[in-house]
Design an enzyme around this catalytic site. Structure first.
Site, short mmCIF file in Angstrom:
data_model
loop_
_atom_site.label_atom_id
_atom_site.label_comp_id
_atom_site.label_asym_id
_atom_site.label_seq_id
_atom_site.Cartn_x
_atom_site.Cartn_y
_atom_site.Cartn_z
N LYS A 153 0.87 -1.17 0.00
CA LYS A 153 0.00 0.00 0.00
C LYS A 153 0.91 1.22 0.00
O LYS A 153 1.37 1.68 1.05
CB LYS A 153 -0.93 -0.02 1.23
CG LYS A 153 -2.03 1.05 1.18
CD LYS A 153 -1.52 2.39 1.57
CE LYS A 153 -2.45 3.50 1.13
NZ LYS A 153 -1.81 4.82 1.17
N HIS A 154 1.19 1.74 -1.20
CA HIS A 154 2.11 2.87 -1.31
C HIS A 154 1.36 4.19 -1.12
O HIS A 154 0.12 4.24 -1.12
CB HIS A 154 2.82 2.84 -2.66
CG HIS A 154 4.29 3.12 -2.55
ND1 HIS A 154 4.80 4.10 -1.72
CD2 HIS A 154 5.37 2.54 -3.14
CE1 HIS A 154 6.11 4.12 -1.82
NE2 HIS A 154 6.49 3.17 -2.67
N GLY A 205 6.19 6.05 8.35
CA GLY A 205 5.49 7.31 8.21
C GLY A 205 5.56 8.12 9.49
O GLY A 205 6.46 7.93 10.31
N GLU A 227 8.36 2.31 11.60
CA GLU A 227 9.47 3.25 11.50
C GLU A 227 8.86 4.63 11.32
O GLU A 227 8.29 4.94 10.28
CB GLU A 227 10.39 2.90 10.33
CG GLU A 227 11.79 3.47 10.55
CD GLU A 227 12.28 4.35 9.44
OE1 GLU A 227 11.58 5.32 9.10
OE2 GLU A 227 13.36 4.08 8.92
N LEU A 228 8.98 5.45 12.37
CA LEU A 228 8.20 6.67 12.44
C LEU A 228 9.11 7.90 12.37
O LEU A 228 10.21 7.85 11.86
CB LEU A 228 7.34 6.66 13.70
CG LEU A 228 6.50 5.38 13.89
CD1 LEU A 228 5.71 5.43 15.18
CD2 LEU A 228 5.59 5.13 12.69
N CYS A 261 13.67 10.82 7.20
CA CYS A 261 13.46 10.58 8.64
C CYS A 261 14.78 10.61 9.40
O CYS A 261 14.82 11.05 10.54
CB CYS A 261 12.78 9.23 8.85
SG CYS A 261 11.12 9.11 8.19
N GLU A 358 9.16 17.33 14.17
CA GLU A 358 9.99 16.84 13.06
C GLU A 358 9.90 17.84 11.91
O GLU A 358 8.80 18.19 11.46
CB GLU A 358 9.52 15.47 12.58
CG GLU A 358 10.37 14.94 11.44
CD GLU A 358 9.99 13.54 11.00
OE1 GLU A 358 10.88 12.82 10.52
OE2 GLU A 358 8.80 13.18 11.12
#
Length: 456
Positions: A153-154, A205, A227-228, A261, A358
């Protein structure tokens, strides 16, 4: 409908339909069916598929890179590098899966006891737009080599990239449905996670979106890797090689227009070398060329979307209003597209928005620390814990790494992801690991086998 705006021009590029519920159901079922056969294929057979896909990526480097440049604004040379890195990831797991998945013999009261690593089934990967090929293969290469099938699911802003990735497996003659594109509308993702034939979830994301995915996966008692976000520190101490540190920190912060990230987002410099380091960093940043990402001389392309650029501008403005000094950039240019200039903020403190949030763009912020201990305290004073770098004498840096709250620490080098090494975060930067032997074992059944009779 997935509508894409070219970030370089601000004009409509193309649109792709999202899947309806029936087609989603059919693709998930196909992945589950394919798993029954794929799991029985030998590692050599699985490797042959991955190696063929990698070869096709290398052959189609120009065309695949162009898709990233058009859809999310990645400069051409970076996009080409990403295609080759993704191909290398596929090749790495094709070569090393056997060692990573090797049966582990353990002593017990059995005649023989061991642990074997078996696939789970269809795994759902929910992926972002900022590295469309690398992040897809970081997800799918180890999962496929472990014997799982993959549903990709891109991000809706890179639909052509997603279709191209799925097409590579068709071109390679891969068994049907071992990797499928799942272009879902955002509101349909929850149904995919809850689907009983989806056995695990990988998400890359934002922290806010990741918490929702984590809750949904936990509700269904499904394993997940997250992975955030990150606000990664780069600590520069007084004994550092300042020239090298400035060179690589500038590169780290500005790659992909700062939309990474693991970029160096909080540059924490010890007081005795602060002013000199700022000058070195400024000199490198002011040379970078903002422009059309298709132009090979361009260093910095556009921000991927207008809303992301506006959020970045808000963070910069709020940080300056809080007392930071803008030495470079800081103003949205008057030109088409979603460009934001290379920006350098100094006199920043850790309570300002550019540190607490961020920042996803070409904005470098520099903080001053009184000592190494103070620098470490600033680095750890964050809700994030993805990656960090430290610039100092090697042994000292290795000793300090134990006290840095991050999943990845680099001493005197560039923070990057590498197929050979595990990558992932702690705190609000996520959990689980991708890549390396640890990443390979995230989506397997670690099955203990006890063989009798019992030994006295």
């Amino acid at each position: 409908m997935q509508t894409v705006i070219n970030p370089t021009t601000g004009q409509h590029l193309h649109e792709y339909p999202a899947l309806d519920a029936d087609v989603m159901q059919a693709r998930i079922t196909a992945a589950s069916t394919a798993f029954r056969h794929w799991r029985t294929r030998s590692l050599a057979e699985r490797a042959a598929v991955l190696n063929k896909v990698a070869a096709l990526m290398r052959e189609q480097e120009t065309e695949l890179a162009r898709l990233m440049t058009l859809e999310m604004g990645k400069p051409d040379r970076e996009a080409r590098g990403e295609v080759l890195k993704a191909a290398g990831c596929a090749e790495h797991y094709a070569e090393h899966a056997e060692a990573y998945l090797a049966t582990l013999q353990l002593s017990s009261d059995a005649s023989r006891s061991y642990v074997q690593h078996l696939p789970l089934g269809a795994v759902l990967g929910i992926l972002p737009w900022n590295a469309p090929f690398w992040l897809a293969f970081r997800f799918c290469a180890p999962a496929l080599m472990a014997g799982n099938t993959c549903l990709m699911k891109h991000d809706p802003h890179v639909p052509a990239c997603a279709e191209a990735i799925a097409a590579l497996f068709v071109q390679a003659g891969a068994p049907e449905a071992i990797l499928q594109n799942l272009p879902l509308a955002t509101e349909d993702i929850a149904a995919a996670i809850r689907h009983p034939q989806v056995r695990a979830v990988s998400f890359t994301g934002s922290s806010s979106a990741g918490s929702k995915v984590a809750a949904l996966a936990a509700e269904q008692i499904k394993p997940a890797v997250l992975e955030l976000g990150g606000s990664d520190p780069a600590i520069v101490l007084a004994d550092a090689d300042l020239e090298q540190a400035a060179e690589l920190i500038a590169f780290s912060r500005m790659i992909n227009a700062g939309q990474s990230c693991i970029a160096a987002k909080r540059i924490i410099v010890e007081a005795p070398v602060h002013d000199r380091f700022v000058e070195l960093l400024h000199t490198r940043l002011e040379k970078l060329q903002l422009g059309d990402p298709a132009d090979p001389t361009t260093d910095i392309g556009p921000i991927a979307r207008d809303d992301l650029r506006n959020a970045l501008a808000r963070q910069v403005d709020a940080t300056v209003a809080a007392g930071a000094h803008c030495r470079l950039g800081g103003q949205i240019p008057d030109r088409p597209g979603f460009f934001y200039p290379v920006t350098l903020l100094t006199e920043v403190t850790n309570d300002m928005p550019a540190c607490r949030e961020e920042t996803f763009g070409p904005v470098a912020v520099v903080l001053k620390a009184d000592s190494a201990e103070h620098a470490l305290a600033i680095a750890n004073d964050s809700e994030y814990g993805l990656a960090a770098s430290i610039w100092t004498e090697t042994a000292r840096g290795e000793a300090m790494a134990r006290d840095i709250e991050a999943g990845q620490v680099v001493v005197n080098g560039l923070v990057k992801t590498d197929a050979r090494l595990p990558s992932g975060g702690i705190k609000r930067s996520g959990y689980g690991r991708e890549l390396g032997p640890h990443g390979m074992l995230e989506f397997v059944n670690v099955q203990q086998v006890w063989v009798g009779p019992k030994q006295e």
